[in-house]
Design a protein around this motif. Structure first.
Motif, PDB file in Angstrom:
ATOM      1  N   ASN A  59      34.459  28.785  38.136  1.00 11.99           N
ATOM      2  CA  ASN A  59      34.460  27.433  37.572  1.00 11.99           C
ATOM      3  C   ASN A  59      33.177  27.098  36.796  1.00 11.99           C
ATOM      4  O   ASN A  59      33.129  26.108  36.064  1.00 11.99           O
ATOM      5  CB  ASN A  59      34.711  26.382  38.667  1.00 11.99           C
ATOM      6  N   ILE A  70      44.040  25.575  48.121  1.00 13.99           N
ATOM      7  CA  ILE A  70      43.503  25.510  46.758  1.00 13.99           C
ATOM      8  C   ILE A  70      43.933  24.159  46.194  1.00 13.99           C
ATOM      9  O   ILE A  70      45.119  23.920  45.943  1.00 13.99           O
ATOM     10  CB  ILE A  70      44.023  26.661  45.862  1.00 13.99           C
ATOM     11  N   MET A  71      42.956  23.301  46.047  1.00 17.12           N
ATOM     12  CA  MET A  71      43.223  21.925  45.619  1.00 17.12           C
ATOM     13  C   MET A  71      43.262  21.919  44.098  1.00 17.12           C
ATOM     14  O   MET A  71      42.234  21.744  43.454  1.00 17.12           O
ATOM     15  CB  MET A  71      42.099  21.011  46.111  1.00 17.12           C
ATOM     16  N   ASP A  72      44.443  22.108  43.522  1.00 15.44           N
ATOM     17  CA  ASP A  72      44.516  22.270  42.066  1.00 15.44           C
ATOM     18  C   ASP A  72      45.343  21.155  41.427  1.00 15.44           C
ATOM     19  O   ASP A  72      46.283  20.645  42.040  1.00 15.44           O
ATOM     20  CB  ASP A  72      45.122  23.642  41.737  1.00 15.44           C
ATOM     21  N   ARG A 102      33.487  26.406  33.064  1.00 16.87           N
ATOM     22  CA  ARG A 102      33.987  25.142  32.501  1.00 16.87           C
ATOM     23  C   ARG A 102      32.895  24.465  31.683  1.00 16.87           C
ATOM     24  O   ARG A 102      31.719  24.817  31.803  1.00 16.87           O
ATOM     25  CB  ARG A 102      34.436  24.222  33.645  1.00 16.87           C
ATOM     26  N   SER A 126      43.551  33.019  42.497  1.00 23.16           N
ATOM     27  CA  SER A 126      42.335  32.616  41.764  1.00 23.16           C
ATOM     28  C   SER A 126      41.044  32.966  42.509  1.00 23.16           C
ATOM     29  O   SER A 126      40.117  32.141  42.564  1.00 23.16           O
ATOM     30  CB  SER A 126      42.379  31.120  41.423  1.00 23.16           C
ATOM     31  N   ARG A 172      48.768  25.978  47.897  1.00 22.70           N
ATOM     32  CA  ARG A 172      48.186  25.719  46.581  1.00 22.70           C
ATOM     33  C   ARG A 172      48.990  24.608  45.924  1.00 22.70           C
ATOM     34  O   ARG A 172      50.203  24.733  45.758  1.00 22.70           O
ATOM     35  CB  ARG A 172      48.185  26.955  45.673  1.00 22.70           C
ATOM     36  N   ARG A 194      49.017  31.610  42.151  1.00 27.48           N
ATOM     37  CA  ARG A 194      48.026  32.688  42.167  1.00 27.48           C
ATOM     38  C   ARG A 194      46.906  32.345  43.144  1.00 27.48           C
ATOM     39  O   ARG A 194      46.761  31.206  43.575  1.00 27.48           O
ATOM     40  CB  ARG A 194      47.475  32.933  40.767  1.00 27.48           C
ATOM     41  N   PHE A 216      39.179  24.897  48.890  1.00 27.87           N
ATOM     42  CA  PHE A 216      38.518  25.522  47.739  1.00 27.87           C
ATOM     43  C   PHE A 216      38.115  24.403  46.781  1.00 27.87           C
ATOM     44  O   PHE A 216      38.968  23.758  46.155  1.00 27.87           O
ATOM     45  CB  PHE A 216      39.506  26.477  47.053  1.00 27.87           C
ATOM     46  N   ALA A 217      36.817  24.165  46.683  1.00 28.25           N
ATOM     47  CA  ALA A 217      36.324  23.037  45.880  1.00 28.25           C
ATOM     48  C   ALA A 217      35.764  23.485  44.534  1.00 28.25           C
ATOM     49  O   ALA A 217      35.823  22.739  43.557  1.00 28.25           O
ATOM     50  CB  ALA A 217      35.253  22.283  46.659  1.00 28.25           C
ATOM     51  N   PHE A 218      35.192  24.692  44.508  1.00 26.69           N
ATOM     52  CA  PHE A 218      34.568  25.168  43.258  1.00 26.69           C
ATOM     53  C   PHE A 218      34.491  26.687  43.328  1.00 26.69           C
ATOM     54  O   PHE A 218      33.875  27.246  44.231  1.00 26.69           O
ATOM     55  CB  PHE A 218      33.160  24.563  43.130  1.00 26.69           C
ATOM     56  N   SER A 219      35.156  27.342  42.378  1.00 27.31           N
ATOM     57  CA  SER A 219      35.176  28.809  42.429  1.00 27.31           C
ATOM     58  C   SER A 219      33.997  29.385  41.661  1.00 27.31           C
ATOM     59  O   SER A 219      33.379  28.699  40.829  1.00 27.31           O
ATOM     60  CB  SER A 219      36.483  29.341  41.836  1.00 27.31           C
TER      61      SER A 219
HETATM   62  C1  IPE Z   1      41.042  27.367  41.604  1.00 30.10           C
HETATM   63  O1  IPE Z   1      41.526  26.500  40.616  1.00 30.10           O
HETATM   64  C2  IPE Z   1      39.711  26.891  42.081  1.00 30.10           C
HETATM   65  C3  IPE Z   1      39.662  25.605  42.767  1.00 30.10           C
HETATM   66  C4  IPE Z   1      40.666  24.811  43.065  1.00 30.10           C
HETATM   67  C5  IPE Z   1      38.355  25.214  43.192  1.00 30.10           C
HETATM   68  P1  IPE Z   1      41.356  26.812  39.067  1.00 30.10           P
HETATM   69  O2  IPE Z   1      42.011  25.688  38.344  1.00 30.10           O
HETATM   70  O3  IPE Z   1      39.934  27.076  38.743  1.00 30.10           O
HETATM   71  O4  IPE Z   1      42.177  28.179  38.916  1.00 30.10           O
HETATM   72  P2  IPE Z   1      42.775  28.893  37.628  1.00 30.10           P
HETATM   73  O5  IPE Z   1      41.667  28.936  36.630  1.00 30.10           O
HETATM   74  O6  IPE Z   1      43.899  28.041  37.132  1.00 30.10           O
HETATM   75  O7  IPE Z   1      43.229  30.218  38.097  1.00 30.10           O
END
Ligand code: IPE
Ligand code: IPE
Ligand code: MG
Length: 252
Positions: free
Chosen positions: A70, A20-22, A73, A198, A190, A196, A64-67
């Motif tokens: 998302n 999860i690239m956050d 947003r 997500s 993550r 989490r 994970f590029a786009f959930s």
């Molecule tokens: C998870 O990150 C989805 C991606 C990385 C694509 P988010 O930033 O959307 O997750 P939440 O909203 O903090 O749980």
């Protein structure tokens, strides 16, 4: 010294890493720049991590590029992310070929523009026979969506008489999920500090090792990646068995 001893041991390399690239937005904010700036820098990290994976011999990298969430947003950010995805894809196609990368997308692609859907299909078809690392982009992906789409496929097959209700086992179910033909993720990473899932891979992470880091995705480099691999390397995966059983399995 302890660290010297640890590094002289051979690393256990995961076959499949899911990330999860956050943290792109926060990275940009720290620099007083718009969120877009962070997303663009994030694309560079993909490049770095992909290279590091190929170097250490990882077979599958899922990002994970786009959930599916998302979409909530601001419309402008969603548009920017879609444009970045499309631009990154068309500019990387030659690289996929020259580096023998097999490219795939998981997620509900019907949510994308026709032109992006075409670009994705083109990249998948062109790289399908490549035998290097498999790069999977989870886009408009949700773990719950994945489970629901598998249930739908199974229901249709049951209705058509292709399988009986009693034959629906966990194995049959897994065969209908995204990534069915690939090993399950061994290591989940993550970035960005949140702990989490997500709505990322839900079913597929059942026995995956978790690694969380505060490092924001645009700062996640080869050294940060190797730290995650080191952490994985030191874990004992037991899959419900005892430690003693695992040791005798290794000796066998
Ligand atoms: C998870 O990150 C989805 C991606 C990385 C694509 P988010 O930033 O959307 O997750 P939440 O909203 O903090 O749980
Ligand atoms: C992850 O970074 C990228 C996507 C979810 C597309 P974020 O955009 O979620 O960055 P933060 O969490 O706001 O810092
Ligand atoms: Mg985030």
């Amino acid at each position: 010294m302890n660290s010297g001893q640890a590094s002289s041991l051979p690393l256990k390399i995961p076959r499949h890493v899911a990330i999860i690239m956050d943290g792109n937005g926060r990275w940009a904010k720290q620099r007083k720049k718009p969120r877009f700036y962070g997303h663009r820098a994030g694309v560079e990290s993909v490049e770095v991590v992909l290279k590091a994976c190929a170097k250490v011999g990882i077979e599958v990298l899922t990002l994970f590029a786009f959930s599916s969430e998302n979409w909530h947003r601001p419309a402008q950010e969603v548009q920017i992310l879609m444009n970045l995805f499309k631009a990154a894809l068309s500019s990387r196609l030659n690289q996929f070929q020259s580096q023998n990368i097999r490219f795939r997308v998981i997620g509900d692609r019907s949510g994308f523009s026709k032109s992006l859907q075409i670009e994705i299909a083109k990249a998948e078809v062109l790289t399908a026979k490549n035998e290097g690392i498999t790069l999977i982009i989870a886009a408009n992906y949700g773990g719950r969506w994945d489970i629901a789409q598998a249930a739908r496929k199974i229901a249709v097959e049951a209705k058509n008489g292709q399988l009986t209700v009693d034959s629906i086992t966990t194995e049959v179910f897994a065969d209908h999920l995204s990534l069915a033909d690939l090993p399950e993720p061994d290591l989940f990473i993550r970035t960005g500090g949140e702990q989490r899932i997500s709505n990322f891979l839900l079913w597929q992470l059942a026995y995956t090792e978790f690694y969380f880091t505060d490092t924001l995705w645009p700062d996640f480099d080869e050294a940060a990646f190797i730290l995650a691999i080191n952490s994985f390397s030191q874990r004992e995966r037991r899959f419900g068995r005892t430690s003693e059983q695992m040791k005798s399995l290794y000796r066998a």
